[in-house]
Design a protein around this motif. Sequence first.
Motif, mmCIF file in Angstrom:
data_model
loop_
_atom_site.group_PDB
_atom_site.id
_atom_site.type_symbol
_atom_site.label_atom_id
_atom_site.label_comp_id
_atom_site.label_asym_id
_atom_site.label_seq_id
_atom_site.Cartn_x
_atom_site.Cartn_y
_atom_site.Cartn_z
ATOM 1 N N ASP A 203 26.078 -14.860 -8.991
ATOM 2 C CA ASP A 203 25.662 -13.809 -8.062
ATOM 3 C C ASP A 203 24.270 -14.089 -7.490
ATOM 4 N N MET A 204 23.446 -14.743 -8.284
ATOM 5 C CA MET A 204 22.063 -15.003 -7.871
ATOM 6 C C MET A 204 21.910 -16.273 -7.038
ATOM 7 N N ALA A 205 22.974 -17.077 -6.947
ATOM 8 C CA ALA A 205 22.880 -18.333 -6.194
ATOM 9 C C ALA A 205 22.533 -18.034 -4.737
ATOM 10 N N GLY A 206 21.468 -18.624 -4.251
ATOM 11 C CA GLY A 206 21.064 -18.413 -2.864
ATOM 12 C C GLY A 206 20.365 -17.080 -2.638
ATOM 13 N N ARG A 207 20.151 -16.336 -3.725
ATOM 14 C CA ARG A 207 19.503 -15.023 -3.598
ATOM 15 C C ARG A 207 18.226 -14.952 -4.423
ATOM 16 N N CYS A 208 18.254 -15.601 -5.604
ATOM 17 C CA CYS A 208 17.127 -15.476 -6.534
ATOM 18 C C CYS A 208 15.847 -16.001 -5.890
ATOM 19 N N VAL A 209 14.792 -15.192 -5.946
ATOM 20 C CA VAL A 209 13.525 -15.585 -5.312
ATOM 21 C C VAL A 209 12.497 -16.035 -6.354
ATOM 22 N N ASP A 210 12.969 -16.295 -7.568
ATOM 23 C CA ASP A 210 12.138 -16.870 -8.624
ATOM 24 C C ASP A 210 10.906 -16.003 -8.937
ATOM 25 N N CYS A 211 11.156 -14.704 -9.110
ATOM 26 C CA CYS A 211 10.024 -13.826 -9.448
ATOM 27 C C CYS A 211 9.790 -13.802 -10.958
ATOM 28 N N GLY A 212 10.812 -14.126 -11.729
ATOM 29 C CA GLY A 212 10.668 -14.180 -13.188
ATOM 30 C C GLY A 212 10.680 -12.823 -13.874
ATOM 31 N N LEU A 213 10.952 -11.747 -13.124
ATOM 32 C CA LEU A 213 10.935 -10.421 -13.757
ATOM 33 C C LEU A 213 12.038 -10.283 -14.799
ATOM 34 N N CYS A 214 13.176 -10.953 -14.564
ATOM 35 C CA CYS A 214 14.293 -10.862 -15.522
ATOM 36 C C CYS A 214 13.860 -11.428 -16.875
ATOM 37 N N GLU A 215 13.217 -12.583 -16.825
ATOM 38 C CA GLU A 215 12.805 -13.220 -18.079
ATOM 39 C C GLU A 215 11.740 -12.376 -18.790
ATOM 40 N N GLU A 216 10.829 -11.799 -17.999
ATOM 41 C CA GLU A 216 9.797 -10.935 -18.584
ATOM 42 C C GLU A 216 10.419 -9.721 -19.262
ATOM 43 N N ALA A 217 11.507 -9.215 -18.657
ATOM 44 C CA ALA A 217 12.118 -7.976 -19.170
ATOM 45 C C ALA A 217 13.024 -8.223 -20.367
ATOM 46 N N CYS A 218 13.476 -9.457 -20.557
ATOM 47 C CA CYS A 218 14.506 -9.726 -21.578
ATOM 48 C C CYS A 218 13.940 -9.536 -22.994
ATOM 49 N N PRO A 219 14.466 -8.563 -23.750
ATOM 50 C CA PRO A 219 13.927 -8.321 -25.096
ATOM 51 C C PRO A 219 14.314 -9.427 -26.073
ATOM 52 N N ALA A 220 15.276 -10.277 -25.674
ATOM 53 C CA ALA A 220 15.747 -11.330 -26.579
ATOM 54 C C ALA A 220 15.035 -12.661 -26.329
ATOM 55 N N GLY A 221 14.112 -12.684 -25.376
ATOM 56 C CA GLY A 221 13.346 -13.909 -25.107
ATOM 57 C C GLY A 221 14.214 -15.060 -24.612
ATOM 58 N N ILE A 222 15.238 -14.757 -23.841
ATOM 59 C CA ILE A 222 16.113 -15.820 -23.304
ATOM 60 C C ILE A 222 15.450 -16.414 -22.041
ATOM 61 N N PRO A 223 15.386 -17.745 -21.943
ATOM 62 C CA PRO A 223 14.696 -18.345 -20.780
ATOM 63 C C PRO A 223 15.546 -18.270 -19.508
ATOM 64 N N LEU A 224 15.743 -17.041 -19.023
ATOM 65 C CA LEU A 224 16.657 -16.803 -17.896
ATOM 66 C C LEU A 224 16.201 -17.477 -16.619
ATOM 67 N N ARG A 225 14.886 -17.527 -16.446
ATOM 68 C CA ARG A 225 14.372 -18.040 -15.178
ATOM 69 C C ARG A 225 14.803 -19.491 -14.956
ATOM 70 N N ALA A 226 14.914 -20.242 -16.055
ATOM 71 C CA ALA A 226 15.303 -21.656 -15.941
ATOM 72 C C ALA A 226 16.700 -21.781 -15.332
ATOM 73 N N ILE A 227 17.595 -20.856 -15.696
ATOM 74 C CA ILE A 227 18.967 -20.932 -15.173
ATOM 75 C C ILE A 227 18.961 -20.685 -13.668
ATOM 76 N N TYR A 228 18.233 -19.617 -13.281
ATOM 77 C CA TYR A 228 18.227 -19.279 -11.853
ATOM 78 C C TYR A 228 17.447 -20.316 -11.044
#
Length: 272
Positions: A203-228
């Motif tokens: 869903d984020m392909a071509g949309r994600c603007v690399d703000c990193g808010l998802c990774e900051e919000a993740c309580p499990a410390g998953i490196p989400l930003r790397a995927i996007y």
Amino acid sequence: MEGLKSLVRKKLEEGADAFLCLVEEEGSPLPALITDPGSPQLERLTLGDTRYPLGRLLVELLREYPERRFAVLVRGCDERALVELAKLEQVDLDRVELVGLACTEEEARACGCRQPYPGRVDLGERAEPAPSREVIEEAESLPDPERLRFWEEHFSRCIKCYGCRNVCPMCFCEDCALENPQLVEPGVIPPEFPSFHLVRALDMAGRCVDCGLCEEACPAGIPLRAIYRKMQEVMEERFGYRPGEDPDRRNPLSELGTEEEIKKIMGSDLEF
Ligand code: SF4
Ligand code: SF4
Ligand code: SF4
């Protein structure tokens, strides 16, 4: 804060009905809407070290108050989000005045950011980009089955709180694919690997603007930003597309995706 204070006053005096920014409330920076150039809130303006998806709040405000004009304080990633949201017809930028804030070098390094400033900078100095691929390189250095285990291990900590989706400035769909039982089985924690995270990444392909808010919000410390970020790299390699940059160029995946456009290519009798 004098510079910001006079910019807020100026925008309100020039015709904006409200200025969306951050003010200090009981020791914490919180989003605020200032409507009066003489407001005591001006004394509590802050840039804060906590980030908020101001673009996302702006989308709600524009919908709620269709006759109003807003000014908003934007960092580079906020501006990219608004540009992309405008292409997706979620914001009308003719009703918005952007006031650009450049991030500091320290912020750029902490975010691993490759563009830590908006197009026009009203406050601060442009810092050097500090792009980081640490996690991507770590994953890519592993052979296939181990790479899968690397991600499986990270995602096994997911508690399906939806924090990554809820904070994302680019998530606005009323019917979210992550809540579609055909794609993601309800009531299962951690969510089935890899479908939950794959659905979101696609869903984020071509949309994600690399703000990193998802990774900051993740309580499990998953490196989400790397995927996007990796998705973003693929979009750039394959289509030469960087979300949020060129306001006149649409996400190539959305060109393939709408019913109208597909019908134009495939013929108008196509059934959906
Ligand atoms: S990602 Fe971080 S450094 Fe980059 S523009 Fe946004 S807040 Fe600034
Ligand atoms: S970095 Fe995360 S929160 Fe930001 S736009 Fe991309 S997916 Fe959304
Ligand atoms: S924020 Fe983290 S824990 Fe919550 S759903 Fe997203 S990946 Fe899972």
